[in-house]
Design an enzyme around this catalytic site. Structure first.
Site, PDB file in Angstrom:
ATOM      1  CE  LYS A  36     -26.142 -56.666 -27.416  1.00 12.10           C
ATOM      2  NZ  LYS A  36     -26.975 -55.640 -28.097  1.00 12.10           N
ATOM      3  CG  ASP A  56     -37.711 -58.488 -29.174  1.00 13.55           C
ATOM      4  OD1 ASP A  56     -37.558 -57.856 -28.108  1.00 13.55           O
ATOM      5  OD2 ASP A  56     -36.888 -58.477 -30.087  1.00 13.55           O
ATOM      6  CG  LEU A  93     -34.870 -46.762 -38.468  1.00 10.69           C
ATOM      7  CD1 LEU A  93     -34.615 -45.465 -39.226  1.00 10.69           C
ATOM      8  CD2 LEU A  93     -35.813 -47.669 -39.240  1.00 10.69           C
ATOM      9  N   GLY A  94     -31.945 -50.478 -37.232  1.00 10.85           N
ATOM     10  CA  GLY A  94     -30.613 -51.032 -37.036  1.00 10.85           C
ATOM     11  C   GLY A  94     -30.335 -51.966 -38.194  1.00 10.85           C
ATOM     12  CG  ASN A  95     -28.007 -55.971 -39.764  1.00  9.77           C
ATOM     13  OD1 ASN A  95     -27.674 -55.475 -40.841  1.00  9.77           O
ATOM     14  ND2 ASN A  95     -28.056 -57.277 -39.579  1.00  9.77           N
ATOM     15  CG  ASP A 128     -21.750 -50.358 -42.179  1.00  9.73           C
ATOM     16  OD1 ASP A 128     -22.530 -49.413 -41.918  1.00  9.73           O
ATOM     17  OD2 ASP A 128     -20.712 -50.575 -41.539  1.00  9.73           O
ATOM     18  CB  CYS A 129     -26.809 -47.857 -42.983  1.00 11.03           C
ATOM     19  SG  CYS A 129     -27.769 -46.422 -43.501  1.00 11.03           S
ATOM     20  CD  GLU A 156     -33.641 -53.570 -28.010  1.00 11.05           C
ATOM     21  OE1 GLU A 156     -34.385 -54.443 -28.471  1.00 11.05           O
ATOM     22  OE2 GLU A 156     -32.547 -53.252 -28.508  1.00 11.05           O
TER      23      GLU A 156
END
Length: 402
Positions: free
Chosen positions: A17, A148, A209-211, A283-284, A389
């Protein structure tokens, strides 16, 4: 021309990224993602001055080809000449790094030493650093590592130690380190702004909250505990990661089911979490969309376990704050920012603490919109705040290298 922009690199094992930001305004000149490294369909997509584009990198392409493409095809001479420094996101810094640092030989050695705790991420970060040195030699002294784990280095011993033989910590560094620190740091500053208080007087519980997912508790602007551990496997239910389990399950899988350590690791890291519970997807959104569908019980099962685990951590961290005033419970990350359903399920477990959700506010705070989601008479505020971030990395890099 003023060299006031920061190139941000976040190198994963199979992706990169990138972004070019103004650290003062947050204005994004370029952003993108190169992915599918070392595969036939390695590719890159980007947004440059608001215009989207994409291209193939060629079969087998990886970090070197991606950075070369960025430098030669995406960065105009004007944009390239405006870049004054490069910020690298580093997943794990061990105990050595408590803040961002300008990269030198000792820093590279420290990142190498922490590979044992982040075997997928840290080697990729080192490749990114090496390639950045090669492709942007004029900025070699202007590369900054943003860790991090750094934000969590303020945890007290009772929070970061495991109840294992103490020499495992002293001799091998086995302890809680946490992750997502850059996001937790940014959200802490935003909660302080919302509360109208200095950061060093701000108390918050932050749910990224992500993957991947983690919760941290902040007292007077400093992290005092967080859910991820030695590695990002501990804590919450995640997309494919199990989070907390009885460690004896590992012995059972090995002894009784005949699984190898590699198979067990693969199961816990890549086949568990929401993917394991639904047996369909990580996938939520699948669990949300089918929550009420009786023909798909796996959706409700997964979301209930996910939100229950989240509520347990929030409740535990509320207890740890004790008499200190809690300024906000903050939700961020892809799921935290967009899933009103997850927030509702989790906060409904906290009624004992006087937390009262406002349904309309909760539904409104999605898709990039921030806001308070609790009722006016709720004992504690819950808020949704989109994370940034990249801005934190840009600002830290600017402080050290511009």
């Amino acid at each position: 021309m003023s060299k006031n922009l920061i190139l941000i690199l976040n190198c994963g094992s199979s992706s990169l990224k990138f972004a070019v930001l103004d650290p003062k305004t947050g204005d994004e000149k370029l952003s993108g993602l190169a992915e599918a490294f070392n595969l036939e369909d390695a590719r890159i997509k980007w947004k440059l001055h608001g215009e989207k584009g994409n291209a193939d990198l060629g079969a087998g392409a990886a970090h070197s080809e991606a950075l070369t493409f960025i430098a030669n095809e995406l960065l105009s001479e004007e944009l390239k000449s405006s870049i004054g420094a490069i910020g690298h996101r580093i997943v794990h810094g061990g105990e050595q790094f408590t803040s961002s640092v300008v990269i030198n030989d000792d820093v590279v050695k420290g990142i190498e030493h922490a590979i044992q705790f982040a075997p997928l991420h840290n080697p990729a970060h080192l490749i990114g650093i090496k390639e950045a040195f090669r492709i942007f030699p004029e900025l070699k002294e202007k590369n900054v590592a943003v860790f991090d784990t750094a934000f969590h280095q303020t945890m007290p011993e009772e929070a970061f130690l495991y109840a294992l033989p103490y020499k495992l910590y002293k001799e091998h560094g086995i302890r809680r380190y946490g992750a997502h620190g850059t996001s937790h740091l940014f959200i802490t500053s935003q909660v302080a702004e919302l509360a109208g208080k200095p950061v060093d007087q701000t108390n918050a519980i932050i749910c990224h909250l992500g993957n991947g997912g983690s919760v941290s508790v902040v007292r007077n602007g400093k992290c005092i505990d967080t859910s991820m551990g030695l590695t990002p496997l501990e804590g919450l239910v995640m997309g494919t990661r199990s989070g907390d389990i009885d460690p004896a399950i590992v012995f059972y899988l090995y002894k009784n089911l005949g699984m190898s350590m590699e198979q067990i690791e693969d199961t816990l890291v890549k086949k568990s979490g929401l993917l394991g519970l639904t047996e369909v997807t990580s996938d939520c959104r699948y669990a949300e969309d089918n929550y009420e569908d009786a023909s798909k019980p796996e959706a409700k099962r997964a979301l209930d376990v996910y939100s229950y685990r989240l509520a347990k951590y929030i409740g535990a961290y509320m207890a740890i704050l004790g008499d200190d005033h809690l300024d906000a419970i903050a939700f961020t990350g892809g799921i935290g920012e967009n899933s009103g359903h997850v927030r509702e399920l989790a906060l409904n477990h906290l009624k004992l603490f006087g937390v009262k959700l406002d349904v309309e506010r909760n539904l409104a705070a999605r898709f990039g919109k921030s806001g308070v989601i609790t009722a006016d008479d709720s004992t504690f505020k819950a808020v949704v705040i989109p994370t940034n971030e990249e801005l934190v990395i840009a600002q830290d890099t600017a402080k050290l290298a511009l």
